[in-house]
Motif scaffolding. Structure first.
Motif, PDB file in Angstrom:
ATOM      1  N   ASP B  18       0.668  -1.273   0.085  1.00  0.00           N
ATOM      2  CA  ASP B  18      -0.052  -0.286  -0.003  1.00  0.00           C
ATOM      3  C   ASP B  18       0.729   1.109   0.190  1.00  0.00           C
ATOM      4  OD1 ASP B  18      -2.311  -1.537   0.169  1.00  0.00           O
ATOM      5  OD2 ASP B  18      -2.594  -1.083   2.301  1.00  0.00           O
ATOM      6  N   GLU B  19       2.093   1.221   0.469  1.00  0.00           N
ATOM      7  CA  GLU B  19       2.796   2.261   0.842  1.00  0.00           C
ATOM      8  C   GLU B  19       3.483   2.796  -0.528  1.00  0.00           C
ATOM      9  OE1 GLU B  19       3.694  -0.545   1.450  1.00  0.00           O
ATOM     10  OE2 GLU B  19       5.868  -0.995   1.724  1.00  0.00           O
ATOM     11  N   ASP B  52      -2.073  -4.494  -0.125  1.00  0.00           N
ATOM     12  CA  ASP B  52      -2.028  -5.413   1.007  1.00  0.00           C
ATOM     13  C   ASP B  52      -3.099  -6.230   1.125  1.00  0.00           C
ATOM     14  OD1 ASP B  52       0.469  -4.339   1.270  1.00  0.00           O
ATOM     15  OD2 ASP B  52      -0.044  -3.450   3.082  1.00  0.00           O
ATOM     16  N   GLY B  78       7.000  -9.114   7.620  1.00  0.00           N
ATOM     17  CA  GLY B  78       7.079  -8.748   8.913  1.00  0.00           C
ATOM     18  C   GLY B  78       6.239  -9.132  10.001  1.00  0.00           C
ATOM     19  N   PRO B  79       6.356  -8.694  11.340  1.00  0.00           N
ATOM     20  CA  PRO B  79       5.712  -8.931  12.344  1.00  0.00           C
ATOM     21  C   PRO B  79       4.255  -8.287  12.686  1.00  0.00           C
ATOM     22  CG  PRO B  79       7.185  -7.154  12.917  1.00  0.00           C
ATOM     23  CD  PRO B  79       7.398  -7.372  11.482  1.00  0.00           C
ATOM     24  N   THR B  80       3.816  -7.463  11.788  1.00  0.00           N
ATOM     25  CA  THR B  80       2.644  -6.686  12.071  1.00  0.00           C
ATOM     26  C   THR B  80       1.284  -7.296  11.156  1.00  0.00           C
ATOM     27  OG1 THR B  80       3.015  -5.096  10.623  1.00  0.00           O
ATOM     28  CG2 THR B  80       3.788  -4.703  12.852  1.00  0.00           C
ATOM     29  N   HIS B  81       0.180  -6.900  11.716  1.00  0.00           N
ATOM     30  CA  HIS B  81      -1.139  -7.261  11.041  1.00  0.00           C
ATOM     31  C   HIS B  81      -1.222  -7.278   9.687  1.00  0.00           C
ATOM     32  CE1 HIS B  81      -1.710  -3.185  11.495  1.00  0.00           C
ATOM     33  NE2 HIS B  81      -2.714  -3.090  10.658  1.00  0.00           N
ATOM     34  N   ASP B  82      -0.424  -6.102   8.861  1.00  0.00           N
ATOM     35  CA  ASP B  82      -0.512  -5.852   7.708  1.00  0.00           C
ATOM     36  C   ASP B  82       0.429  -6.885   6.719  1.00  0.00           C
ATOM     37  OD1 ASP B  82       1.341  -4.524   8.825  1.00  0.00           O
ATOM     38  OD2 ASP B  82       1.497  -2.756   7.326  1.00  0.00           O
ATOM     39  N   ASP B  83       1.321  -7.586   7.591  1.00  0.00           N
ATOM     40  CA  ASP B  83       2.055  -8.482   6.976  1.00  0.00           C
ATOM     41  C   ASP B  83       1.573  -9.654   6.438  1.00  0.00           C
ATOM     42  OD1 ASP B  83       4.420  -6.968   6.748  1.00  0.00           O
ATOM     43  OD2 ASP B  83       4.392  -6.842   9.031  1.00  0.00           O
ATOM     44  N   ASN B 118       8.349 -12.523  21.087  1.00  0.00           N
ATOM     45  CA  ASN B 118       6.910 -12.348  21.466  1.00  0.00           C
ATOM     46  C   ASN B 118       6.071 -13.107  20.241  1.00  0.00           C
ATOM     47  OD1 ASN B 118       6.959 -10.344  19.493  1.00  0.00           O
ATOM     48  ND2 ASN B 118       7.126  -8.706  20.872  1.00  0.00           N
ATOM     49  N   ALA B 120       4.180 -11.310  17.994  1.00  0.00           N
ATOM     50  CA  ALA B 120       4.369 -10.833  16.861  1.00  0.00           C
ATOM     51  C   ALA B 120       5.672 -11.131  16.142  1.00  0.00           C
ATOM     52  CB  ALA B 120       4.531  -9.250  17.140  1.00  0.00           C
ATOM     53  N   ARG B 121       6.725 -11.420  16.750  1.00  0.00           N
ATOM     54  CA  ARG B 121       7.888 -11.809  16.276  1.00  0.00           C
ATOM     55  C   ARG B 121       7.787 -13.230  15.735  1.00  0.00           C
ATOM     56  NH1 ARG B 121      11.616  -8.347  20.855  1.00  0.00           N
ATOM     57  NH2 ARG B 121      11.427  -6.359  19.646  1.00  0.00           N
ATOM     58  N   ARG B 123       5.481 -14.458  14.282  1.00  0.00           N
ATOM     59  CA  ARG B 123       4.580 -14.448  13.168  1.00  0.00           C
ATOM     60  C   ARG B 123       5.727 -14.581  11.900  1.00  0.00           C
ATOM     61  NH1 ARG B 123      -0.096 -12.536  11.619  1.00  0.00           N
ATOM     62  NH2 ARG B 123       0.651 -11.608   9.632  1.00  0.00           N
ATOM     63  N   VAL B 155      12.055  -3.989   3.128  1.00  0.00           N
ATOM     64  CA  VAL B 155      13.114  -2.881   3.415  1.00  0.00           C
ATOM     65  C   VAL B 155      14.322  -3.024   2.584  1.00  0.00           C
ATOM     66  CG1 VAL B 155      14.564  -2.085   5.004  1.00  0.00           C
ATOM     67  CG2 VAL B 155      12.330  -2.670   5.746  1.00  0.00           C
TER      68      VAL B 155
END
Lengths: 254, 254
Positions: B18-19, B52, B78-83, B118, B120-121, B123, B155
């Motif tokens: 999206d970015e 996304d 990555g670890p966030t909900h949009d990954d 944790n 998130a990680r 994921r 990245v």
């Protein structure tokens, strides 16, 4: 330009260019067109980059022009043999290529003091039959508009001129608004917060964009919505949550 | 890596983000992946950028993985909900998502001194069943290889690490060679020469890339071929023709 808050207007961008696919040229038109479309209330929903091959361009044009409200192309409308976008779009639409009298007159005037209109330069007056022109105040040769397709130059400075000519002429919807909050925060430490804030604000999407700078890890969190109040509320909730967890953050992003 | 001069190996790149579509982030992975592929003897033949959205990613994965020898994706691991790239690729392939034990071990070690592993990680240990890992020496979380699909980070600095890990592991063909000749030349004045030189050297393509700098018009002409001798011959012919017309030009481009 009328605004209809219900309908989401969509666009695709087709970048025509061997030079992008070879890695020789870094594309700058995707970001330029994307930013411009945001302001028009039109959402860029897909980008494709294809090589300078008529069949490949024509196939992509036909795949994209029906799927989205608007299609933009960049590249391949210059004077040389590798400029074949007009031919490809004409093939996709099943119409002949003609010399546009208005484009010819523009080029004749432009090149009057620049060595005259030769055969190569006259190529830039070729359009798919039925097209309108998109003014190019920088270098004479116009862009081309046919149906929902907009053919623009590949050189970013000229593309910018053509976008300026199109500003306000396309019907769009409510612009997608965005706010950014950033910090020297590992996104994996705030993943739960991001998910919860997004869930609690139904009209909002939150994107998390990590980066590495100066040997440190940070992230920008971008909240998007067409509703200004929902957006503000989501930003406030996110900032509050980050603060409660003891993170330093910067409204506007870092 | 074996070289087979006959077969042209092809790849597609799917940029998930999206970015990029919002214009917020200027993509840097297209040029990076394109340049790397050239060195591997693999031709980047198509790029798509999609939002996304799992269904959109899965559809693009299925359209591209069958059409080209290799498919690369950047973003969304990555670890966030949009990954959601792993979920989308698993859906495209019709396989479940599992926690990869090796990836989990890598993350446990990496985060041992960085606050611990944790949810998130964790994921980032999720893979489509049957996948191998692509080492990431920069930030722990690995890339993923399944079939002819290579899932890499968004990245650019991490993508670079993953490309370095893949260097020399993919079968490719003869690398596409290129030479550039540039000058303060209007491409519309040399269009005939370019076409003729390309026609006279059957294995070569010539691209013409105009630009505006310092208020002046110039162009770089890029000659490409997999055959070094044909390439040299085309460059010599072009330079000779430009010289005969009285143009100043710079081997290597300007």
């Amino acid at each position: 330009m009328s605004h209809n808050a219900e309908k989401i207007w969509t666009a695709a961008l087709l970048v025509i260019g061997d030079e992008i696919l070879s890695g020789r040229t870094h594309d700058r038109n995707i970001a330029q067109v994307a930013s411009w479309l945001q302001v028009q209330g039109i959402r860029l929903s897909e980008v494709r980059v294809v090589p300078d091959v008529i069949g490949r361009i024509a196939d992509a044009v036909n795949a994209l022009r029906g799927q989205y409200d608007y299609l933009f192309t960049t590249g391949g409308i210059g004077p040389t043999h590798d400029d074949i976008t007009v031919d490809a779009v004409a093939e996709a639409l099943g119409v002949p290529v003609i010399i546009d009298p208005e484009a010819r007159a523009i080029l004749e005037e432009y090149y009057q003091t620049r060595g005259g209109l030769n055969d190569a330069r006259l190529r830039m007056a070729r359009v798919p039959e039925g097209a309108d022109l998109i003014p190019n105040t920088m270098s004479g040769a116009p862009g081309i508009k046919i149906g929902n397709i907009h053919l623009m130059a590949g050189v970013p400075a000229i593309t910018a001129q053509m976008l300026a000519s199109l500003t306000g002429t396309l019907e769009g919807g409510a612009p997608l608004l965005s706010e950014t909050v950033g910090g020297w925060i590992k996104e994996s430490e705030v993943a739960d917060i991001l998910r919860e804030v997004e869930k609690a604000h139904s009209g909002c999407q939150i994107g998390s964009y990590p980066f590495f700078r100066e040997g440190r890890t940070g992230a920008n969190f971008v909240i998007r919505s067409t509703d200004r109040d929902e957006l503000s509320s989501a930003v406030d909730t996110l900032c509050e949550a980050l603060g409660e967890m003891g993170f330093d953050f910067t409204p506007g992003g870092i």
